[in-house]
Structure formats: C-alpha cells, structure tokens
Scaffold this motif. Structure first.
Motif, PDB file in Angstrom:
ATOM      1  N   UNK A 168       0.837  -1.205   0.000  1.00  0.00           N
ATOM      2  CA  UNK A 168       0.000   0.000   0.000  1.00  0.00           C
ATOM      3  C   UNK A 168       0.870   1.253   0.000  1.00  0.00           C
ATOM      4  N   UNK A 169       1.912   1.269   0.824  1.00  0.00           N
ATOM      5  CA  UNK A 169       2.817   2.417   0.849  1.00  0.00           C
ATOM      6  C   UNK A 169       3.541   2.577  -0.486  1.00  0.00           C
ATOM      7  N   UNK A 213      13.873  13.883  -3.323  1.00  0.00           N
ATOM      8  CA  UNK A 213      12.658  13.202  -2.882  1.00  0.00           C
ATOM      9  C   UNK A 213      12.274  12.100  -3.868  1.00  0.00           C
ATOM     10  N   UNK A 214      12.344  12.397  -5.149  1.00  0.00           N
ATOM     11  CA  UNK A 214      12.031  11.379  -6.150  1.00  0.00           C
ATOM     12  C   UNK A 214      13.023  10.219  -6.075  1.00  0.00           C
ATOM     13  N   UNK A 215      14.283  10.532  -5.790  1.00  0.00           N
ATOM     14  CA  UNK A 215      15.274   9.478  -5.618  1.00  0.00           C
ATOM     15  C   UNK A 215      14.917   8.588  -4.432  1.00  0.00           C
ATOM     16  N   UNK A 216      14.496   9.193  -3.324  1.00  0.00           N
ATOM     17  CA  UNK A 216      14.100   8.418  -2.148  1.00  0.00           C
ATOM     18  C   UNK A 216      12.908   7.521  -2.468  1.00  0.00           C
ATOM     19  N   UNK A 245      12.416  -1.463  -3.547  1.00  0.00           N
ATOM     20  CA  UNK A 245      12.844  -2.294  -2.421  1.00  0.00           C
ATOM     21  C   UNK A 245      14.330  -2.164  -2.124  1.00  0.00           C
ATOM     22  N   UNK A 246      14.949  -1.048  -2.538  1.00  0.00           N
ATOM     23  CA  UNK A 246      16.353  -0.802  -2.238  1.00  0.00           C
ATOM     24  C   UNK A 246      16.530  -0.351  -0.795  1.00  0.00           C
ATOM     25  N   UNK A 247      15.465   0.215  -0.200  1.00  0.00           N
ATOM     26  CA  UNK A 247      15.503   0.671   1.178  1.00  0.00           C
ATOM     27  C   UNK A 247      14.153   0.434   1.838  1.00  0.00           C
ATOM     28  N   UNK A 248      14.156   0.318   3.149  1.00  0.00           N
ATOM     29  CA  UNK A 248      12.913   0.173   3.903  1.00  0.00           C
ATOM     30  C   UNK A 248      12.452   1.513   4.476  1.00  0.00           C
TER      31      UNK A 248
END
Length: 98
Positions: free
Chosen positions: A19-20, A66-69, A76-79
């Motif tokens: 969902x996120x 922000x778009x990079x984040x 799924x590169x970061x949680x």
C-alpha cells in the motif's frame, strides 16, 4: 481447540508495504508534475532576469532528492519510507558552488 485464522506477521507487513509503495508511486508522479512546473518557471525567470531564482533551485534540488528516495523505496532498495513518513530531503547543494 479452534483458533480464528490469522495471517502471519510477514504477510501483513508486505501488504502494508505494498500500500505504501502504491501511494509513493502516485506521489512520485505528483512530484514530477511539480518539478516540470519548477523547470518552466525557472526557465521563464531566467529569460526575464538573466539569473536563476535561488529558491526555485533549492526546491528543484529537494524534489529531485525526494524522487530518488521514492524510487529507492518502491524498488525495495531501502525500507525507509519517504516524506511524509520521514523528513523532507535537504535542498542544500552536495558541493559548494563557485
């Protein structure tokens, strides 16, 4: 003894993450639209005043981060879930300008 069915914790968290991910992907599209508006404004401003608008430069920089984040999160590169679940990225340059 019958217990009510309960999903394992891993399944519930993957659905929450899903969902996120969808919400962040939609937010990415909105940020892209805002970034286009910033680019058009910056171009027009520079045509008229012969120098870029400094606040728009900062906004464009932080939108790009922000778009990079978001891209890192949805792939799924970061949680770490981006804004509004964490802080807005900095608009400070990575290196000092001349």
């Amino acid at each position: 003894m019958n217990q009510p069915f309960s999903e394992p914790q891993a399944n519930r968290s993957i659905w929450g993450r899903g969902l996120k991910t969808v919400l962040m992907a939609l937010t990415y599209q909105l940020a892209s639209t805002v970034l286009w508006a910033v680019a058009i404004f910056q171009f027009a401003w520079t045509l008229v005043y012969k120098t870029p608008h400094l606040q728009m430069m900062g906004l464009g920089r932080s939108l790009g981060r922000y778009q990079n984040q978001i891209a890192r999160f949805v792939s799924f590169d970061t949680e770490t879930v981006p804004f509004p679940f964490s802080d807005w990225p900095s608009d400070q340059p990575d290196h000092p300008t001349k």
